[in-house]
Design a protein around this motif. Structure first.
Motif, short mmCIF file in Angstrom:
data_model
loop_
_atom_site.label_atom_id
_atom_site.label_comp_id
_atom_site.label_asym_id
_atom_site.label_seq_id
_atom_site.Cartn_x
_atom_site.Cartn_y
_atom_site.Cartn_z
N PHE A 38 0.81 -1.22 0.00
CA PHE A 38 0.00 0.00 0.00
C PHE A 38 0.84 1.27 0.00
O PHE A 38 0.34 2.35 -0.33
CB PHE A 38 -0.95 0.00 1.20
N ASP A 39 2.13 1.17 0.38
CA ASP A 39 2.98 2.36 0.40
C ASP A 39 3.79 2.53 -0.88
O ASP A 39 3.94 3.65 -1.38
CB ASP A 39 3.95 2.30 1.60
N THR A 40 4.30 1.42 -1.42
CA THR A 40 5.19 1.52 -2.58
C THR A 40 4.56 1.07 -3.89
O THR A 40 5.04 1.42 -4.96
CB THR A 40 6.45 0.66 -2.35
N GLY A 41 3.51 0.24 -3.82
CA GLY A 41 2.91 -0.33 -5.03
C GLY A 41 3.61 -1.58 -5.52
O GLY A 41 3.20 -2.18 -6.52
N LEU A 42 4.68 -2.00 -4.84
CA LEU A 42 5.43 -3.19 -5.27
C LEU A 42 4.67 -4.46 -4.91
O LEU A 42 4.11 -4.57 -3.82
CB LEU A 42 6.81 -3.22 -4.60
N TRP A 43 4.63 -5.41 -5.84
CA TRP A 43 4.08 -6.73 -5.57
C TRP A 43 5.14 -7.77 -5.88
O TRP A 43 6.04 -7.54 -6.69
CB TRP A 43 2.81 -7.00 -6.38
N SER A 44 5.03 -8.94 -5.26
CA SER A 44 5.98 -10.02 -5.52
C SER A 44 5.38 -11.35 -5.08
O SER A 44 4.48 -11.38 -4.25
CB SER A 44 7.32 -9.78 -4.81
N PHE A 45 5.88 -12.42 -5.68
CA PHE A 45 5.50 -13.74 -5.23
C PHE A 45 6.60 -14.73 -5.58
O PHE A 45 7.40 -14.50 -6.49
CB PHE A 45 4.16 -14.19 -5.82
N ASP A 46 6.64 -15.83 -4.82
CA ASP A 46 7.60 -16.90 -5.04
C ASP A 46 6.87 -18.09 -5.62
O ASP A 46 5.76 -18.42 -5.21
CB ASP A 46 8.28 -17.29 -3.73
N THR A 47 7.51 -18.77 -6.57
CA THR A 47 6.89 -19.91 -7.22
C THR A 47 7.98 -20.76 -7.86
O THR A 47 9.15 -20.62 -7.53
CB THR A 47 5.85 -19.44 -8.27
N ILE A 48 7.60 -21.65 -8.76
CA ILE A 48 8.56 -22.36 -9.59
C ILE A 48 8.35 -21.92 -11.03
O ILE A 48 7.25 -21.54 -11.41
CB ILE A 48 8.44 -23.89 -9.46
N LYS A 49 9.42 -21.97 -11.80
CA LYS A 49 9.31 -21.55 -13.19
C LYS A 49 8.47 -22.56 -13.96
O LYS A 49 8.74 -23.77 -13.92
CB LYS A 49 10.70 -21.43 -13.82
#
Length: 203
Positions: free
Chosen positions: A107-118
């Protein structure tokens, strides 16, 4: 006596609004409703494959990050198998692989991320092989209808992918390519408007 039919007018459309997180990801909105939020684990620890992290921001037409976005992601496992009954090979999907996740922007930076497998290469409904990709569905305040797009990997051979080849202009195709910024680390920014607008799909 003839029956009179009353036709109702179409309801007004409405954007996702500020309550989308309360309904779909209450923990992010500060509500402790569930022991564990839905969609946080796409690939469990037993799922085989190359572990990767994907991150990015969603940008509006002025280039500013949109900070209240919810993204849902779908993908195949490392062997190109979806854990869904419509995939004829779904019984062979990697153990602990869900293939679906829900991601919230900071909510502060707008950055999203997630971990997964290719993901591996997938065979489409027409029998043609598609390059490894992750599908996204995006909702946020100001978006009337959820937006669908795909993310491909710049370090894969995407030349024969049937979906990418539907996009005639090469610079437009590049809006669907994630940049590799480190070992197992990719960046994929999504632009809602402007000259470099991400290609969205009518699914």
């Amino acid at each position: 006596m003839a029956q009179t039919l009353n036709y109702l007018k179409e309801s007004a459309s409405q954007t996702a609004g500020p309550y989308v997180h309360i309904g779909l990801a209450p923990g992010a909105a500060g509500f402790s409703i569930f022991r564990q939020e839905l969609g946080q684990v796409i690939a469990g620890p037993d799922a085989a494959g190359e572990r990767i992290r994907v991150e990015g921001v969603v940008l509006d037409g002025t280039g500013a990050p949109v900070k209240d976005v919810l993204l849902e992601v779908w993908q195949a496992d490392a062997n190109g198998i979806h854990p869904h009954a419509e995939d004829q090979r779904h019984a062979d999907c990697a153990p602990g692989f869900r293939g679906w996740g829900r991601v919230i922007t900071d909510f502060d930076t707008g950055l999203w991320s997630f971990d997964t497998i290719k993901p591996g290469s997938v065979i489409g409904s027409n029998g043609r092989r598609m390059a490894p990709h992750i599908s996204f569905w995006i909702v946020a305040r100001g978006i009337n209808i959820g937006l669908n797009t795909r993310m491909y990997f710049e370090d894969e051979d995407n030349a024969a992918d049937p979906v990418l080849n539907l996009i005639e202009q090469v610079p437009r195709r590049e809006t669907l390519l994630a940049r590799k910024i480190g070992p197992g680390h990719y960046c994929f920014d999504i632009r809602l408007q402007g000259d470099d607008e991400t290609v969205f799909m009518d699914v």
